[in-house]
Scaffold this motif. Sequence first.
Motif, PDB file in Angstrom:
ATOM      1  N   GLU A   1      48.267   7.456  44.851  1.00 19.75           N
ATOM      2  CA  GLU A   1      48.751   7.420  43.467  1.00 19.75           C
ATOM      3  C   GLU A   1      48.161   6.256  42.687  1.00 19.75           C
ATOM      4  N   LEU A   2      46.853   6.044  42.907  1.00 18.64           N
ATOM      5  CA  LEU A   2      46.123   4.992  42.208  1.00 18.64           C
ATOM      6  C   LEU A   2      45.050   5.619  41.334  1.00 18.64           C
ATOM      7  N   GLU A   3      44.727   4.937  40.248  1.00 17.30           N
ATOM      8  CA  GLU A   3      43.671   5.435  39.378  1.00 17.30           C
ATOM      9  C   GLU A   3      42.333   5.377  40.094  1.00 17.30           C
ATOM     10  N   CYS A   4      41.467   6.306  39.731  1.00 16.05           N
ATOM     11  CA  CYS A   4      40.131   6.341  40.310  1.00 16.05           C
ATOM     12  C   CYS A   4      39.128   6.374  39.160  1.00 16.05           C
ATOM     13  N   PRO A   5      38.343   5.319  39.025  1.00  9.97           N
ATOM     14  CA  PRO A   5      37.332   5.320  37.962  1.00  9.97           C
ATOM     15  C   PRO A   5      36.254   6.350  38.267  1.00  9.97           C
ATOM     16  N   PRO A   6      35.432   6.680  37.292  1.00 10.93           N
ATOM     17  CA  PRO A   6      34.310   7.574  37.589  1.00 10.93           C
ATOM     18  C   PRO A   6      33.454   6.954  38.695  1.00 10.93           C
ATOM     19  N   LEU A   7      33.074   7.765  39.683  1.00  9.63           N
ATOM     20  CA  LEU A   7      32.327   7.260  40.831  1.00  9.63           C
ATOM     21  C   LEU A   7      30.876   7.688  40.733  1.00  9.63           C
ATOM     22  N   GLY A   8      30.021   6.720  40.428  1.00  6.18           N
ATOM     23  CA  GLY A   8      28.588   6.977  40.336  1.00  6.18           C
ATOM     24  C   GLY A   8      27.858   6.243  41.442  1.00  6.18           C
ATOM     25  N   GLY A   9      26.560   6.379  41.462  1.00  2.28           N
ATOM     26  CA  GLY A   9      25.746   5.765  42.501  1.00  2.28           C
ATOM     27  C   GLY A   9      25.833   4.261  42.555  1.00  2.28           C
ATOM     28  N   ALA A  10      26.114   3.622  41.423  1.00  2.00           N
ATOM     29  CA  ALA A  10      26.177   2.157  41.379  1.00  2.00           C
ATOM     30  C   ALA A  10      27.577   1.605  41.638  1.00  2.00           C
ATOM     31  N   THR A  11      28.554   2.494  41.804  1.00  2.00           N
ATOM     32  CA  THR A  11      29.933   2.070  42.059  1.00  2.00           C
ATOM     33  C   THR A  11      30.037   1.409  43.426  1.00  2.00           C
ATOM     34  N   LYS A  12      30.735   0.280  43.476  1.00  2.00           N
ATOM     35  CA  LYS A  12      31.013  -0.396  44.745  1.00  2.00           C
ATOM     36  C   LYS A  12      32.490  -0.176  45.061  1.00  2.00           C
ATOM     37  N   PRO A  13      32.793   0.785  45.944  1.00  2.00           N
ATOM     38  CA  PRO A  13      34.193   1.123  46.207  1.00  2.00           C
ATOM     39  C   PRO A  13      35.067  -0.070  46.570  1.00  2.00           C
ATOM     40  N   ILE A  14      34.559  -0.979  47.381  1.00  2.00           N
ATOM     41  CA  ILE A  14      35.363  -2.129  47.806  1.00  2.00           C
ATOM     42  C   ILE A  14      35.787  -2.978  46.613  1.00  2.00           C
ATOM     43  N   GLU A  15      34.918  -3.093  45.636  1.00  2.00           N
ATOM     44  CA  GLU A  15      35.206  -3.947  44.481  1.00  2.00           C
ATOM     45  C   GLU A  15      35.877  -3.205  43.333  1.00  2.00           C
ATOM     46  N   GLU A  16      35.651  -1.902  43.236  1.00  2.00           N
ATOM     47  CA  GLU A  16      36.084  -1.187  42.035  1.00  2.00           C
ATOM     48  C   GLU A  16      37.271  -0.245  42.219  1.00  2.00           C
ATOM     49  N   LEU A  17      37.658   0.028  43.462  1.00  2.00           N
ATOM     50  CA  LEU A  17      38.816   0.888  43.695  1.00  2.00           C
ATOM     51  C   LEU A  17      40.030   0.037  44.042  1.00  2.00           C
ATOM     52  N   GLN A  18      41.132   0.299  43.361  1.00  3.53           N
ATOM     53  CA  GLN A  18      42.360  -0.446  43.601  1.00  3.53           C
ATOM     54  C   GLN A  18      42.825  -0.273  45.042  1.00  3.53           C
ATOM     55  N   LYS A  19      43.213  -1.365  45.653  1.00 11.07           N
ATOM     56  CA  LYS A  19      43.796  -1.389  46.997  1.00 11.07           C
ATOM     57  C   LYS A  19      42.910  -0.745  48.061  1.00 11.07           C
ATOM     58  N   PHE A  20      41.599  -0.697  47.827  1.00 12.48           N
ATOM     59  CA  PHE A  20      40.671  -0.150  48.814  1.00 12.48           C
ATOM     60  C   PHE A  20      40.230  -1.322  49.677  1.00 12.48           C
ATOM     61  N   ASP A  21      40.987  -1.522  50.770  1.00 16.15           N
ATOM     62  CA  ASP A  21      40.778  -2.712  51.589  1.00 16.15           C
ATOM     63  C   ASP A  21      40.587  -2.344  53.058  1.00 16.15           C
ATOM     64  N   SER A  22      40.648  -3.348  53.912  1.00 16.61           N
ATOM     65  CA  SER A  22      40.361  -3.152  55.336  1.00 16.61           C
ATOM     66  C   SER A  22      41.362  -2.220  56.032  1.00 16.61           C
ATOM     67  N   LYS A  23      42.492  -1.953  55.423  1.00 10.08           N
ATOM     68  CA  LYS A  23      43.442  -1.000  55.996  1.00 10.08           C
ATOM     69  C   LYS A  23      43.042   0.433  55.640  1.00 10.08           C
ATOM     70  N   ILE A  24      42.339   0.596  54.549  1.00  9.11           N
ATOM     71  CA  ILE A  24      41.972   1.918  54.060  1.00  9.11           C
ATOM     72  C   ILE A  24      40.567   2.323  54.491  1.00  9.11           C
ATOM     73  N   TRP A  25      39.632   1.359  54.635  1.00 13.37           N
ATOM     74  CA  TRP A  25      38.248   1.686  55.005  1.00 13.37           C
ATOM     75  C   TRP A  25      38.156   2.571  56.233  1.00 13.37           C
ATOM     76  N   PRO A  26      38.853   2.247  57.331  1.00 14.74           N
ATOM     77  CA  PRO A  26      38.716   3.093  58.528  1.00 14.74           C
ATOM     78  C   PRO A  26      39.170   4.534  58.287  1.00 14.74           C
ATOM     79  N   VAL A  27      40.184   4.697  57.460  1.00 15.07           N
ATOM     80  CA  VAL A  27      40.665   6.037  57.130  1.00 15.07           C
ATOM     81  C   VAL A  27      39.576   6.802  56.376  1.00 15.07           C
ATOM     82  N   ALA A  28      38.988   6.139  55.382  1.00 13.40           N
ATOM     83  CA  ALA A  28      37.926   6.766  54.587  1.00 13.40           C
ATOM     84  C   ALA A  28      36.724   7.111  55.466  1.00 13.40           C
ATOM     85  N   ILE A  29      36.359   6.208  56.353  1.00 16.68           N
ATOM     86  CA  ILE A  29      35.215   6.436  57.240  1.00 16.68           C
ATOM     87  C   ILE A  29      35.496   7.620  58.164  1.00 16.68           C
ATOM     88  N   GLY A  30      36.695   7.693  58.718  1.00 15.68           N
ATOM     89  CA  GLY A  30      37.071   8.820  59.572  1.00 15.68           C
ATOM     90  C   GLY A  30      37.068  10.134  58.816  1.00 15.68           C
TER      91      GLY A  30
END
Length: 104
Positions: free
Chosen positions: A22-51
């Motif tokens: 339930e977080l906003e998602c900005p437009p995701l383009g090739g230059a987007t850095k998910p770690i820096e630009e997505l809210q609460k996208f941190d070390s707890k979420i990265w493994p989930v996304a990778i899986g």
Amino acid sequence: MKAALVHSALVDVLTTIQATSELECPPLGGATKPIEELQKFDSKIWPVAIGMLGAKLGISIANDVNIFRQDDSCVALTIDEIVAKVIALAEAQVLVAPPQAIAQ
């Protein structure tokens, strides 16, 4: 593996995670850095996304690989850089796959 396929799958995974959280998602383009630009996208979420990405693409991404950062650094990668990294990982798996796995 085609870059467009990986890019589409990655954007889908990131969008799904943000929506599920339930977080906003900005437009995701090739230059987007998910770690820096997505809210609460941190070390707890990265493994989930990778899986999720690995499952979506039908590849295995090792637990100790963080596709969202440069290896051995804290430098965040862009979506285009992540796509290139995932393609390299997928191609490496094909190269080391046993001959019988390739023939099937």
